[in-house]
Motif scaffolding. Structure first.
Motif, PDB file in Angstrom:
ATOM      1  N   HIS A  39      29.523  28.474  42.590  1.00  0.00           N
ATOM      2  CA  HIS A  39      29.854  28.165  41.525  1.00  0.00           C
ATOM      3  C   HIS A  39      29.787  30.237  41.608  1.00  0.00           C
ATOM      4  O   HIS A  39      31.338  30.630  40.581  1.00  0.00           O
ATOM      5  CB  HIS A  39      29.177  28.592  40.675  1.00  0.00           C
ATOM      6  CG  HIS A  39      28.656  26.864  40.682  1.00  0.00           C
ATOM      7  ND1 HIS A  39      27.473  26.291  40.819  1.00  0.00           N
ATOM      8  CD2 HIS A  39      29.474  25.684  39.903  1.00  0.00           C
ATOM      9  CE1 HIS A  39      27.598  25.370  40.622  1.00  0.00           C
ATOM     10  NE2 HIS A  39      28.272  24.500  40.350  1.00  0.00           N
ATOM     11  N   LEU A  40      29.454  30.750  42.067  1.00  0.00           N
ATOM     12  CA  LEU A  40      30.329  32.700  42.109  1.00  0.00           C
ATOM     13  C   LEU A  40      31.439  32.495  42.216  1.00  0.00           C
ATOM     14  O   LEU A  40      31.959  33.625  41.621  1.00  0.00           O
ATOM     15  CB  LEU A  40      28.932  33.617  42.903  1.00  0.00           C
ATOM     16  CG  LEU A  40      28.056  33.745  41.944  1.00  0.00           C
ATOM     17  CD1 LEU A  40      27.130  34.577  42.542  1.00  0.00           C
ATOM     18  CD2 LEU A  40      28.916  34.778  40.916  1.00  0.00           C
ATOM     19  N   ILE A  41      32.365  32.235  43.716  1.00  0.00           N
ATOM     20  CA  ILE A  41      33.213  32.541  44.507  1.00  0.00           C
ATOM     21  C   ILE A  41      34.615  32.054  43.251  1.00  0.00           C
ATOM     22  O   ILE A  41      34.901  33.212  42.992  1.00  0.00           O
ATOM     23  CB  ILE A  41      32.703  31.629  46.220  1.00  0.00           C
ATOM     24  CG1 ILE A  41      31.919  32.335  46.406  1.00  0.00           C
ATOM     25  CG2 ILE A  41      34.644  31.772  46.495  1.00  0.00           C
ATOM     26  CD1 ILE A  41      32.328  31.460  47.788  1.00  0.00           C
ATOM     27  N   PRO A  42      34.327  30.827  43.229  1.00  0.00           N
ATOM     28  CA  PRO A  42      35.740  30.929  41.782  1.00  0.00           C
ATOM     29  C   PRO A  42      35.418  31.494  40.971  1.00  0.00           C
ATOM     30  O   PRO A  42      36.626  31.908  40.631  1.00  0.00           O
ATOM     31  CB  PRO A  42      35.340  29.394  41.398  1.00  0.00           C
ATOM     32  CG  PRO A  42      34.734  28.502  42.404  1.00  0.00           C
ATOM     33  CD  PRO A  42      33.427  29.898  42.934  1.00  0.00           C
ATOM     34  N   ALA A  43      34.415  31.593  40.142  1.00  0.00           N
ATOM     35  CA  ALA A  43      34.467  32.623  39.014  1.00  0.00           C
ATOM     36  C   ALA A  43      34.799  34.798  39.130  1.00  0.00           C
ATOM     37  O   ALA A  43      35.491  34.745  38.211  1.00  0.00           O
ATOM     38  CB  ALA A  43      33.028  33.228  38.379  1.00  0.00           C
ATOM     39  N   ILE A  44      34.743  34.617  40.752  1.00  0.00           N
ATOM     40  CA  ILE A  44      34.834  36.122  41.186  1.00  0.00           C
ATOM     41  C   ILE A  44      36.601  35.804  41.044  1.00  0.00           C
ATOM     42  O   ILE A  44      36.728  36.777  41.162  1.00  0.00           O
ATOM     43  CB  ILE A  44      33.723  36.386  42.143  1.00  0.00           C
ATOM     44  CG1 ILE A  44      32.533  36.253  41.521  1.00  0.00           C
ATOM     45  CG2 ILE A  44      34.430  37.797  42.886  1.00  0.00           C
ATOM     46  CD1 ILE A  44      31.353  37.220  42.856  1.00  0.00           C
ATOM     47  N   CYS A  45      36.814  35.186  41.851  1.00  0.00           N
ATOM     48  CA  CYS A  45      38.002  34.504  42.506  1.00  0.00           C
ATOM     49  C   CYS A  45      39.097  34.541  41.102  1.00  0.00           C
ATOM     50  O   CYS A  45      40.406  35.030  40.215  1.00  0.00           O
ATOM     51  CB  CYS A  45      38.481  33.190  43.085  1.00  0.00           C
ATOM     52  SG  CYS A  45      37.941  33.516  44.821  1.00  0.00           S
ATOM     53  N   LYS A  46      38.326  34.416  39.724  1.00  0.00           N
ATOM     54  CA  LYS A  46      38.987  34.472  38.578  1.00  0.00           C
ATOM     55  C   LYS A  46      39.138  35.547  37.924  1.00  0.00           C
ATOM     56  O   LYS A  46      40.257  35.976  37.672  1.00  0.00           O
ATOM     57  CB  LYS A  46      38.014  33.007  37.711  1.00  0.00           C
ATOM     58  CG  LYS A  46      39.043  32.531  36.163  1.00  0.00           C
ATOM     59  CD  LYS A  46      38.610  32.030  35.334  1.00  0.00           C
ATOM     60  CE  LYS A  46      39.078  31.866  34.045  1.00  0.00           C
ATOM     61  NZ  LYS A  46      38.537  30.334  33.821  1.00  0.00           N
TER      62      LYS A  46
END
Length: 110
Positions: A39-46
């Motif tokens: 969940h962290l990776i998509p949140a950081i990408c966003k």
């Protein structure tokens, strides 16, 4: 704040991702301490504004898929001729060539 790519983020640990999220002031990374890597990776990408999916850069090495498929069709005709002639050695050679071409075509698609 350094710019990251999706691949760079994917290879980082959860702790490293949380350190990056800590420096970001965006609603997508709120509660980053409770998020797992998935969940962290998509949140950081966003939050950073990059695509949140893997980009597959294929190196084809000059592979010509239409030519390989044409060769498969030619081998099919050769196979029929070898069957009629009962040429088992030629059948084996054709089978190996077809297998190799099919393998390369499938590898190229991925």
């Amino acid at each position: 704040m350094a710019d990251y790519t999706y691949e760079e983020l994917r290879h980082k640990t959860v702790g490293q991702l949380r350190e990056i999220a800590k420096t970001l002031d965006h609603e997508a990374v709120q509660g980053y301490t409770q998020l797992n890597k998935e969940h962290l990776i998509p949140a950081i990408c966003k939050a950073i504004g990059i695509d949140a999916h893997a980009h597959h850069h294929e190196v084809t090495g000059g592979f010509d898929k239409p030519a390989a498929k044409a060769r498969l069709r030619a081998l099919k005709a050769e196979r029929q001729a070898a069957l009629e002639a009962h040429d088992h050695a030629r059948l084996r050679a054709i089978r190996r060539q077809r297998h190799s071409l099919n393998h390369r075509i499938r590898a190229h698609v991925r």
